[in-house]
Design a protein around this motif. Structure first.
Motif, mmCIF file in Angstrom:
data_model
loop_
_atom_site.group_PDB
_atom_site.id
_atom_site.type_symbol
_atom_site.label_atom_id
_atom_site.label_comp_id
_atom_site.label_asym_id
_atom_site.label_seq_id
_atom_site.Cartn_x
_atom_site.Cartn_y
_atom_site.Cartn_z
ATOM 1 N N GLN A 1 18.549 26.888 69.786
ATOM 2 C CA GLN A 1 17.765 27.670 70.782
ATOM 3 C C GLN A 1 18.529 28.214 71.930
ATOM 4 N N VAL A 2 18.164 29.409 72.215
ATOM 5 C CA VAL A 2 18.663 30.101 73.539
ATOM 6 C C VAL A 2 17.527 30.520 74.236
ATOM 7 N N LYS A 3 17.595 29.836 75.576
ATOM 8 C CA LYS A 3 16.198 29.847 76.262
ATOM 9 C C LYS A 3 16.597 30.684 77.576
ATOM 10 N N THR A 4 15.439 31.191 78.154
ATOM 11 C CA THR A 4 15.632 31.888 79.338
ATOM 12 C C THR A 4 15.769 31.093 80.590
ATOM 13 N N GLU A 5 15.633 29.912 80.469
ATOM 14 C CA GLU A 5 15.755 28.937 81.838
ATOM 15 C C GLU A 5 16.547 27.594 81.062
ATOM 16 N N ASN A 6 17.425 26.931 82.111
ATOM 17 C CA ASN A 6 18.282 25.664 81.807
ATOM 18 C C ASN A 6 17.378 24.565 81.704
ATOM 19 N N ASP A 7 16.216 24.660 80.821
ATOM 20 C CA ASP A 7 15.293 23.539 80.864
ATOM 21 C C ASP A 7 14.922 23.382 79.485
ATOM 22 N N ARG A 8 15.588 22.330 78.616
ATOM 23 C CA ARG A 8 15.337 21.952 77.285
ATOM 24 C C ARG A 8 14.057 21.766 77.006
ATOM 25 N N PHE A 9 13.379 21.028 77.691
ATOM 26 C CA PHE A 9 11.799 20.600 77.019
ATOM 27 C C PHE A 9 10.730 21.431 78.013
ATOM 28 N N GLY A 10 11.435 22.263 78.852
ATOM 29 C CA GLY A 10 10.248 22.792 79.533
ATOM 30 C C GLY A 10 9.489 24.087 78.755
ATOM 31 N N THR A 11 8.842 25.105 79.523
ATOM 32 C CA THR A 11 8.146 25.964 78.832
ATOM 33 C C THR A 11 8.643 27.120 78.757
ATOM 34 N N ALA A 12 10.023 27.249 79.319
ATOM 35 C CA ALA A 12 10.710 28.514 79.050
ATOM 36 C C ALA A 12 10.604 29.211 77.713
ATOM 37 N N PRO A 13 10.492 30.244 77.606
ATOM 38 C CA PRO A 13 10.400 31.192 76.117
ATOM 39 C C PRO A 13 11.703 31.176 75.637
ATOM 40 N N ASP A 14 11.802 30.920 74.228
ATOM 41 C CA ASP A 14 12.866 31.015 73.440
ATOM 42 C C ASP A 14 13.380 32.529 73.174
ATOM 43 N N ILE A 15 14.543 32.947 73.465
ATOM 44 C CA ILE A 15 14.947 34.318 73.254
ATOM 45 C C ILE A 15 15.345 34.228 71.622
ATOM 46 N N ILE A 16 16.037 33.085 71.282
ATOM 47 C CA ILE A 16 16.370 32.968 69.954
ATOM 48 C C ILE A 16 15.983 31.240 69.681
ATOM 49 N N CYS A 17 15.470 31.231 68.318
ATOM 50 C CA CYS A 17 14.985 29.885 68.007
ATOM 51 C C CYS A 17 15.096 30.042 66.363
ATOM 52 N N PHE A 18 15.898 28.859 65.836
ATOM 53 C CA PHE A 18 16.017 28.777 64.204
ATOM 54 C C PHE A 18 16.268 27.741 63.820
ATOM 55 N N VAL A 19 15.980 27.208 62.711
ATOM 56 C CA VAL A 19 16.021 25.893 62.345
ATOM 57 C C VAL A 19 16.665 25.957 60.958
ATOM 58 N N PHE A 20 17.411 25.123 60.318
ATOM 59 C CA PHE A 20 17.957 25.129 58.985
ATOM 60 C C PHE A 20 18.355 23.728 58.595
ATOM 61 N N PRO A 21 18.383 23.411 57.347
ATOM 62 C CA PRO A 21 18.516 22.025 56.778
ATOM 63 C C PRO A 21 19.862 21.519 56.931
ATOM 64 N N VAL A 22 20.359 20.489 57.341
ATOM 65 C CA VAL A 22 21.677 20.002 57.292
ATOM 66 C C VAL A 22 21.669 18.722 56.752
ATOM 67 N N LYS A 23 23.025 18.367 56.312
ATOM 68 C CA LYS A 23 23.376 17.102 55.896
ATOM 69 C C LYS A 23 24.706 16.440 56.633
ATOM 70 N N ILE A 24 24.322 15.499 57.427
ATOM 71 C CA ILE A 24 25.656 14.935 58.252
ATOM 72 C C ILE A 24 26.524 13.951 57.538
ATOM 73 N N VAL A 25 27.670 14.075 57.369
ATOM 74 C CA VAL A 25 28.460 13.364 56.827
ATOM 75 C C VAL A 25 29.857 12.729 57.857
#
Length: 158
Positions: free
Chosen positions: A134-158
């Motif tokens: 995410q790239v958000k408009t405010e420095n607040d991870r869990f707040g209600t600030a809008p997402d400028i950019i938000c995407f998800v993709f599947p990963v496998k961590i090894v």
């Protein structure tokens, strides 16, 4: 003989490659044109592209986007979500302020930008999850600030 030696050395050298990700948008206000992740090993699991990433390694995303509205500030956030549970594992960005990197702030609507940012993958369990960037408009991870950019993709961590 020299050509053969060079070819053999190149074949067995570790290499980094940027992969164009197949991702799902999760509420971007901007138009995201493409996302590349480096390094990323792609595996296909049940028809889904999965990026193989390693704990305690750094990964760099290159994001091509065009804002649809003006923004004064931009902040980076990344997490891993155990698919379907909403249980987030927070990942570390350095720096958190996207404007101190490649994003030209204030962000102007209609201006295409290519942005790179690096995140460190933590030691985690489970090993399969959805990475959320995410790239958000405010420095607040869990707040209600809008997402400028938000995407998800599947990963496998090894």
């Amino acid at each position: 003989m020299i050509k053969l030696c060079v070819v053999l050395v190149l074949c067995f050298m570790p290499y980094r490659i940027a992969i164009r990700l197949h991702y799902a948008d999760c509420g971007s206000s901007a138009t995201v044109h493409s996302v590349f992740l480096e390094p990323c090993e792609i595996h296909h699991v049940h028809g889904i592209q999965e990026c193989i990433i390693y704990e305690q390694h750094n990964y760099t995303a290159t994001i091509n986007f065009t804002a649809t509205v003006n923004h004064d500030k931009a902040f980076n956030f990344a997490s891993g979500d155990v698919t379907g549970t909403g249980n987030l594992e927070l990942w570390t960005f350095s720096p958190n302020d996207a404007c101190s990197r490649d994003v030209k702030c204030p962000i102007q609507a209609g201006l295409a930008q290519i942005y790179t940012a690096t995140v460190t993958v933590p030691i985690t369990n489970p090993k399969r999850m959805a990475a959320k960037w995410q790239v958000k408009t405010e420095n607040d991870r869990f707040g209600t600030a809008p997402d400028i950019i938000c995407f998800v993709f599947p990963v496998k961590i090894v």
